[in-house]
Design a protein around this motif. Sequence first.
Motif, PDB file in Angstrom:
ATOM      1  N   ALA A  32     -15.107   8.075   0.719  1.00  0.00           N
ATOM      2  CA  ALA A  32     -14.584   7.442   1.792  1.00  0.00           C
ATOM      3  C   ALA A  32     -14.221   5.735   1.378  1.00  0.00           C
ATOM      4  O   ALA A  32     -13.153   5.220   1.750  1.00  0.00           O
ATOM      5  CB  ALA A  32     -15.534   7.486   3.040  1.00  0.00           C
ATOM      6  N   ALA A  33     -15.267   5.285   0.535  1.00  0.00           N
ATOM      7  CA  ALA A  33     -14.984   3.857   0.351  1.00  0.00           C
ATOM      8  C   ALA A  33     -13.765   3.846  -0.819  1.00  0.00           C
ATOM      9  O   ALA A  33     -13.118   2.776  -0.813  1.00  0.00           O
ATOM     10  CB  ALA A  33     -16.319   3.283  -0.532  1.00  0.00           C
ATOM     11  N   ILE A  34     -13.863   4.948  -1.763  1.00  0.00           N
ATOM     12  CA  ILE A  34     -12.781   4.756  -2.541  1.00  0.00           C
ATOM     13  C   ILE A  34     -11.451   4.865  -2.180  1.00  0.00           C
ATOM     14  O   ILE A  34     -10.322   4.242  -2.420  1.00  0.00           O
ATOM     15  CB  ILE A  34     -12.897   5.816  -3.820  1.00  0.00           C
ATOM     16  N   GLN A  35     -11.258   5.718  -1.165  1.00  0.00           N
ATOM     17  CA  GLN A  35     -10.049   6.108  -0.330  1.00  0.00           C
ATOM     18  C   GLN A  35      -9.760   5.057   0.395  1.00  0.00           C
ATOM     19  O   GLN A  35      -8.567   4.464   0.278  1.00  0.00           O
ATOM     20  CB  GLN A  35     -10.271   7.373   0.719  1.00  0.00           C
ATOM     21  N   GLY A  36     -10.546   4.232   1.097  1.00  0.00           N
ATOM     22  CA  GLY A  36     -10.230   2.875   1.952  1.00  0.00           C
ATOM     23  C   GLY A  36      -9.673   1.803   0.950  1.00  0.00           C
ATOM     24  O   GLY A  36      -8.845   1.168   1.245  1.00  0.00           O
ATOM     25  N   ALA A  37     -10.443   1.651  -0.113  1.00  0.00           N
ATOM     26  CA  ALA A  37     -10.164   0.622  -1.381  1.00  0.00           C
ATOM     27  C   ALA A  37      -8.748   0.929  -1.821  1.00  0.00           C
ATOM     28  O   ALA A  37      -7.662   0.065  -1.778  1.00  0.00           O
ATOM     29  CB  ALA A  37     -11.057   0.458  -2.363  1.00  0.00           C
ATOM     30  N   ILE A  38      -8.480   2.197  -2.258  1.00  0.00           N
ATOM     31  CA  ILE A  38      -7.327   2.561  -2.751  1.00  0.00           C
ATOM     32  C   ILE A  38      -6.024   2.381  -1.581  1.00  0.00           C
ATOM     33  O   ILE A  38      -4.926   1.748  -2.191  1.00  0.00           O
ATOM     34  CB  ILE A  38      -7.009   3.936  -3.190  1.00  0.00           C
ATOM     35  N   PHE A  39      -6.265   2.751  -0.493  1.00  0.00           N
ATOM     36  CA  PHE A  39      -5.316   2.898   0.790  1.00  0.00           C
ATOM     37  C   PHE A  39      -4.841   1.217   0.902  1.00  0.00           C
ATOM     38  O   PHE A  39      -3.756   0.761   1.040  1.00  0.00           O
ATOM     39  CB  PHE A  39      -5.807   3.358   1.800  1.00  0.00           C
ATOM     40  N   ALA A  40      -5.862   0.160   0.888  1.00  0.00           N
ATOM     41  CA  ALA A  40      -5.910  -1.154   1.178  1.00  0.00           C
ATOM     42  C   ALA A  40      -5.044  -2.055  -0.112  1.00  0.00           C
ATOM     43  O   ALA A  40      -4.032  -2.664   0.329  1.00  0.00           O
ATOM     44  CB  ALA A  40      -7.301  -1.713   1.311  1.00  0.00           C
ATOM     45  N   VAL A  41      -5.338  -1.457  -1.464  1.00  0.00           N
ATOM     46  CA  VAL A  41      -4.535  -2.010  -2.309  1.00  0.00           C
ATOM     47  C   VAL A  41      -2.958  -1.463  -2.379  1.00  0.00           C
ATOM     48  O   VAL A  41      -1.986  -2.218  -2.444  1.00  0.00           O
ATOM     49  CB  VAL A  41      -5.378  -1.578  -3.623  1.00  0.00           C
ATOM     50  N   VAL A  42      -2.764  -0.321  -1.936  1.00  0.00           N
ATOM     51  CA  VAL A  42      -1.519   0.257  -1.957  1.00  0.00           C
ATOM     52  C   VAL A  42      -0.795  -0.307  -0.759  1.00  0.00           C
ATOM     53  O   VAL A  42       0.356  -0.710  -0.983  1.00  0.00           O
ATOM     54  CB  VAL A  42      -1.634   1.849  -2.104  1.00  0.00           C
ATOM     55  N   LYS A  43      -1.609  -0.482   0.339  1.00  0.00           N
ATOM     56  CA  LYS A  43      -0.863  -1.143   1.244  1.00  0.00           C
ATOM     57  C   LYS A  43      -0.135  -2.508   1.155  1.00  0.00           C
ATOM     58  O   LYS A  43       0.825  -2.970   1.590  1.00  0.00           O
ATOM     59  CB  LYS A  43      -1.491  -1.004   2.891  1.00  0.00           C
ATOM     60  N   ALA A  44      -1.261  -3.256   0.797  1.00  0.00           N
ATOM     61  CA  ALA A  44      -0.799  -4.610   0.361  1.00  0.00           C
ATOM     62  C   ALA A  44       0.269  -4.711  -0.527  1.00  0.00           C
ATOM     63  O   ALA A  44       1.252  -5.681  -0.367  1.00  0.00           O
ATOM     64  CB  ALA A  44      -2.018  -5.396  -0.074  1.00  0.00           C
ATOM     65  N   SER A  45       0.174  -3.889  -1.710  1.00  0.00           N
ATOM     66  CA  SER A  45       1.463  -3.813  -2.541  1.00  0.00           C
ATOM     67  C   SER A  45       2.926  -3.637  -2.022  1.00  0.00           C
ATOM     68  O   SER A  45       3.705  -4.344  -2.267  1.00  0.00           O
ATOM     69  CB  SER A  45       1.025  -3.061  -3.701  1.00  0.00           C
ATOM     70  N   VAL A  46       2.578  -2.598  -1.179  1.00  0.00           N
ATOM     71  CA  VAL A  46       3.995  -2.017  -0.838  1.00  0.00           C
ATOM     72  C   VAL A  46       4.453  -3.262   0.126  1.00  0.00           C
ATOM     73  O   VAL A  46       5.584  -3.532   0.363  1.00  0.00           O
ATOM     74  CB  VAL A  46       3.781  -0.821  -0.086  1.00  0.00           C
ATOM     75  N   ASP A  47       3.453  -3.709   1.159  1.00  0.00           N
ATOM     76  CA  ASP A  47       4.028  -4.824   2.076  1.00  0.00           C
ATOM     77  C   ASP A  47       4.579  -5.907   1.600  1.00  0.00           C
ATOM     78  O   ASP A  47       5.641  -6.461   2.232  1.00  0.00           O
ATOM     79  CB  ASP A  47       2.760  -5.000   3.059  1.00  0.00           C
ATOM     80  N   ARG A  48       3.914  -6.317   0.614  1.00  0.00           N
ATOM     81  CA  ARG A  48       4.380  -7.763  -0.129  1.00  0.00           C
ATOM     82  C   ARG A  48       5.614  -7.088  -0.936  1.00  0.00           C
ATOM     83  O   ARG A  48       6.601  -8.091  -0.722  1.00  0.00           O
ATOM     84  CB  ARG A  48       3.231  -7.899  -1.130  1.00  0.00           C
ATOM     85  N   SER A  49       5.688  -6.191  -1.397  1.00  0.00           N
ATOM     86  CA  SER A  49       6.877  -5.806  -2.028  1.00  0.00           C
ATOM     87  C   SER A  49       8.309  -5.908  -1.274  1.00  0.00           C
ATOM     88  O   SER A  49       9.402  -6.298  -1.352  1.00  0.00           O
ATOM     89  CB  SER A  49       6.923  -4.510  -2.838  1.00  0.00           C
ATOM     90  N   GLY A  50       7.771  -5.339   0.016  1.00  0.00           N
ATOM     91  CA  GLY A  50       8.933  -5.331   1.241  1.00  0.00           C
ATOM     92  C   GLY A  50       9.260  -6.787   1.364  1.00  0.00           C
ATOM     93  O   GLY A  50      10.551  -6.939   2.021  1.00  0.00           O
ATOM     94  N   ALA A  51       8.217  -7.598   1.768  1.00  0.00           N
ATOM     95  CA  ALA A  51       8.466  -9.005   2.376  1.00  0.00           C
ATOM     96  C   ALA A  51       9.413  -9.517   1.167  1.00  0.00           C
ATOM     97  O   ALA A  51      10.332 -10.489   1.591  1.00  0.00           O
ATOM     98  CB  ALA A  51       7.409  -9.432   2.631  1.00  0.00           C
ATOM     99  N   VAL A  52       9.113  -9.431  -0.107  1.00  0.00           N
ATOM    100  CA  VAL A  52       9.811  -9.956  -1.344  1.00  0.00           C
ATOM    101  C   VAL A  52      11.366  -9.581  -1.189  1.00  0.00           C
ATOM    102  O   VAL A  52      12.242 -10.390  -1.320  1.00  0.00           O
ATOM    103  CB  VAL A  52       9.260  -9.831  -2.334  1.00  0.00           C
ATOM    104  N   ALA A  53      11.597  -8.257  -0.856  1.00  0.00           N
ATOM    105  CA  ALA A  53      12.905  -7.702  -1.025  1.00  0.00           C
ATOM    106  C   ALA A  53      13.584  -8.235   0.421  1.00  0.00           C
ATOM    107  O   ALA A  53      14.838  -8.757   0.094  1.00  0.00           O
ATOM    108  CB  ALA A  53      12.724  -6.308  -1.020  1.00  0.00           C
ATOM    109  N   ILE A  54      12.996  -8.431   1.294  1.00  0.00           N
ATOM    110  CA  ILE A  54      13.642  -9.044   2.682  1.00  0.00           C
ATOM    111  C   ILE A  54      14.134 -10.283   2.455  1.00  0.00           C
ATOM    112  O   ILE A  54      15.286 -10.763   2.785  1.00  0.00           O
ATOM    113  CB  ILE A  54      12.898  -8.673   3.842  1.00  0.00           C
ATOM    114  N   ARG A  55      13.179 -11.168   1.672  1.00  0.00           N
ATOM    115  CA  ARG A  55      13.270 -12.579   1.337  1.00  0.00           C
ATOM    116  C   ARG A  55      14.578 -12.685   0.452  1.00  0.00           C
ATOM    117  O   ARG A  55      15.588 -13.392   0.687  1.00  0.00           O
ATOM    118  CB  ARG A  55      12.240 -13.314   0.806  1.00  0.00           C
ATOM    119  N   ARG A  56      14.787 -11.818  -0.563  1.00  0.00           N
ATOM    120  CA  ARG A  56      16.011 -11.747  -1.307  1.00  0.00           C
ATOM    121  C   ARG A  56      17.196 -11.413  -0.506  1.00  0.00           C
ATOM    122  O   ARG A  56      18.454 -12.156  -0.907  1.00  0.00           O
ATOM    123  CB  ARG A  56      15.868 -10.464  -2.509  1.00  0.00           C
TER     124      ARG A  56
END
Length: 88
Positions: free
Chosen positions: A57-81
């Motif tokens: 559960a801890a590993i799954q939560g950590a991986i999900f948080a990192v992937v979510k932050a990476s994907v959200d940030r990438s989307g925000a950068v794309a929208i800014r472009r």
Amino acid sequence: MKASKIAYKPVGLALGALTGVLASSAFKQAWKYIEGEGDAPDATDEDRPWREILLAAAIQGAIFAVVKASVDRSGAVAIRRVTGTWPG
């Protein structure tokens, strides 16, 4: 409402689905590497010890948080472009 926020809404929904797929795949690979098994334990799996269930559960939560932050940030950068403004 700012144009960047409006433009980000559909992008955010699509990225949310992509986040789940990527995080699930990453977790399966990580668990296979850690335990040598394909399936991680479920919380209700009575044949698995607490330690293993909580570790998964801890590993799954950590991986999900990192992937979510990476994907959200990438989307925000794309929208800014595209729009020239940050979708904050």
